[in-house]
Design a protein around this motif. Structure first.
Motif, short mmCIF file in Angstrom:
data_model
loop_
_atom_site.label_atom_id
_atom_site.label_comp_id
_atom_site.label_asym_id
_atom_site.label_seq_id
_atom_site.Cartn_x
_atom_site.Cartn_y
_atom_site.Cartn_z
N SER A 14 0.85 -1.19 0.00
CA SER A 14 0.00 0.00 0.00
C SER A 14 0.89 1.24 0.00
O SER A 14 2.11 1.16 0.13
CB SER A 14 -0.89 0.00 1.25
N LEU B 13 0.88 -6.07 1.32
CA LEU B 13 -0.41 -6.71 1.06
C LEU B 13 -0.24 -8.13 0.51
O LEU B 13 -1.16 -8.93 0.57
CB LEU B 13 -1.22 -5.87 0.06
N CYS C 232 -2.18 0.62 -5.07
CA CYS C 232 -1.33 -0.54 -4.81
C CYS C 232 -0.08 -0.47 -5.69
O CYS C 232 -0.18 -0.28 -6.91
CB CYS C 232 -2.08 -1.84 -5.09
N ARG D 58 -7.52 -4.18 0.23
CA ARG D 58 -6.57 -4.33 1.32
C ARG D 58 -7.09 -5.32 2.37
O ARG D 58 -6.36 -6.16 2.88
CB ARG D 58 -6.33 -2.96 1.99
#
Length: 621
Positions: free
Chosen positions: A8, A14, A88, A130
């Protein structure tokens, strides 16, 4: 030394995948501080610490300069490729020289495609994505990451060893008679029985296909189904291979292919398949609708042979919002925007019941739906105009998240998607096994030697070729057998491996030239002569004049059909000058001995291109 990371903007990991060498390097650098039962968070912290400066510098450059770097090479020759998708950041790393920038960029795009197929429109919301990619429960997170890591490793193995994944097109098993018999069986026996059963729990089988390893034996789509894109089909093949990996040593025991060895592959029937939720592109009369939910059932018949079925999940709600958004985006408002099937008015009461059945836990969906109704249906609200588009997107994203959760619910609540009963799955498995019982040994051998160069005696000096129909996403190529114990016309072991490495290198080279706008490439490399041609034909097979190919920037999405369908866009671009015609696109790669005169090589290429698709024009897709 390989790694792929998704982070992130706040440098929170992630997802991460590393090979053993990269993992060992990180542990040596930061210390193996993993305690019993806490291995994942400790290594995760080390990875986060390692990449934090890169992630933060990327965010800073975007904020301050509205620009960022896409790749860089360190002093120790580690290559880093970066790509930002919304909030992302994907980072792929190679430190062993086995992958270049193009390979790493392709891996990033394939990973993004996998996540889209798994999570659907949830990927359009960074907050929801997320939550999906990084569950708070560390055990759940470890299971999810292990599954994603396994998918990535399966893709990498196929990319390195399978010609169909090298060129990103589906390879058919060439046996027209059996293919037609299987298509007829899927249509008139299997799918008809399943869709007519009360045990299907509201699901409808739209597509059914038979895989022999990664090759397609037969494919059937029901009348109510849209076409399945090549990108989605290749992704489903990766998922099927990941569930039931092909064991080359077992499937190909020795040159005699002794029947006793093949019969020893019998395995007891597996437990009834728990389907996977997949989000696939749906093509309807009024346009394309991406990431619509389906259930994927992968039923192993024997090792290396699988039946895959795709069923339609109740996505009437999702379809209604997608159609409304499309009409509003086109400028239609009021009653013009809300007409069609299904309409928002049609699904309003059903969606109310659906949300009520979910209970108070889904307060976010309830709030978004309430706000949508206030805007669309209330007398004082703005009604159906462009201001409603963001709320259509919100509803689609929320519904995708709910569909994933509903899929985990066994039974009980009204209007919640179910699954084919275990007994119905077992019946489908048994029916298909009975149909293919006398063919299974042949099919396993055939999958290794689909076609060989022996079949093409009219082309002396031709060592190998790959021909791809980019309009249908299908390819034809002689098999490359590279194991020590297999002897082919290419020789044994090392010789075949050498030819294979040349073919892989040729494909990579031609993609670079295609990216720069070249549709024809000829290269001499030592004892070999390589050719590549891309051309267009109309429906009658008449070759159309060559046009300009768009030049792409170096950091563009990789050329292929898996992660990003370059050829669909190329066909659309070329068809602008051929209105009213059905335009088809083909590619041909050939490898000849260098002693063959150039004019003979070019003659071979012309003859080969006209001959290849004639004997087997089965409507598989």
């Amino acid at each position: 030394m390989k790694c792929l990371l998704i982070a992130s903007e706040s440098a929170e990991v992630l997802f991460q995948w590393t090979d053993p060498e990269f993992q060992q390097n990180v542990q040596e650098q930061y210390g193996a501080s993993q305690e019993e039962g806490h291995g994942l968070p400790a290594f995760e912290d080390s990875i986060s610490t390692l990449f934090a400066p890169i992630i933060i510098s990327c965010s800073t450059m975007v904020d301050r300069l509205c620009d960022s770097y896409t790749s860089f090479t360190t002093e120790n020759n580690h290559i880093y490729v970066l790509h930002q998708f919304d909030e992302c950041l994907y980072i792929a790393v190679n430190g062993d020289g086995e992958e270049g920038e193009g390979d790493l960029r392709r891996k990033i795009y394939v990973m993004k495609k996998m996540i889209e197929v798994m999570f659907g429109m949830v990927t359009l919301s960074s907050n929801l994505l997320r939550r999906e990619l990084r569950p708070q429960d560390t055990e759940q997170r470890a299971r999810l990451w292990k599954h994603l890591q396994s998918l990535l490793e399966t893709y990498s193995q196929l990319r390195e060893n399978d010609q169909s994944f090298l060129v990103e097109a589906v390879e058919r098993l060439i046996h027209p008679t059996l293919c037609e018999q299987c298509i007829e069986f899927l249509e008139r026996r299997l799918v008809q029985q399943l869709n007519g059963s009360v045990e299907r729990a509201g699901e409808e089988v739209l597509h059914a296909f038979i895989l022999i390893h990664t090759k397609l034996l037969a494919f059937y789509s029901s009348r109510n189904a849209s076409s399945l894109s090549t990108s989605d089909l290749l992704t489903l093949i990766i998922m099927a291979q990941n569930m039931y990996p092909s064991n080359i040593d077992l499937d190909d025991p020795h040159p005699e292919m002794a029947e006793d060895s093949l019969q020893a592959l019998e395995v007891p029937p597996p437990a009834p398949s728990t389907p996977r939720r997949v989000f696939l592109e749906v093509s309807l009369k009024d346009g394309l609708y991406p990431m619509m939910p389906h259930s994927m059932y992968c039923l192993p018949l024997w090792p290396g042979i699988s039946l895959v079925m795709l069923t339609k999940v109740l996505y009437m709600f999702l379809e209604a919002f997608a159609k409304l958004e499309k009409r509003l985006s086109e400028g239609q408002e009021g009653s013009a925007a809300s007409r069609g099937q299904p309409t928002i008015h049609d699904v309003r009461s059903k969606l109310d019941k659906f949300i009520k059945a979910l209970g108070p836990s889904e307060i976010q969906l309830q709030n978004v739906w309430t706000e949508f109704k206030n805007r669309a249906f209330s007398r004082g609200g703005p009604g159906f105009n462009r201001d409603l588009i963001p709320w259509c997107k919100n509803m689609k994203t929320q519904l995708c998240g709910i569909y994933r959760q509903c899929f985990l619910i066994e039974s009980g609540k009204a209007d919640i998607p179910q699954r084919l009963s275990p007994s119905l799955q077992e019946r489908a498995q048994t029916m298909m096994q009975e149909k293919l019982m006398d063919w299974k040994d042949f099919l396993l051998v055939k999958s290794k030697r689909n076609i060989t160069m022996v079949s093409y005696p009219d082309f002396p000096g031709l060592i190998h070729f790959i021909c791809v129909d980019r309009s249908t996403g299908q390819m034809i190529a002689p098999s490359l057998n590279i194991t020590e114990r297999n002897t082919s016309e290419l020789g044994k072991g090392p010789v075949a491996q050498f030819i294979k490495s040349k073919v892989w290198s040729l494909v990579s080279t031609t993609r670079r030239y295609l990216q720069k706008g070249y549709s024809t490439v000829t290269l001499r490399d030592g004892d070999f002569y390589f050719c590549y041609f891309l051309w267009f034909e109309n429906e009658t097979g008449y070759k159309l004049e060559a046009g300009d190919i768009p030049i792409l920037p170096d950091d563009s999405a990789p050329i292929g059909m898996l992660a990003w369908d370059y050829y669909r866009k190329l066909l659309r671009y070329y068809s602008k000058n051929h209105q009213g015609e059905v335009v088809k696109c083909y590619e041909l790669l050939t490898v000849h001995l260098g002693v063959i005169p150039t004019e003979i090589i070019l003659q071979h290429c012309r003859q080969l291109a006209s001959k290849l698709w004639e004997p087997s024009r089965n409507p598989l897709l």
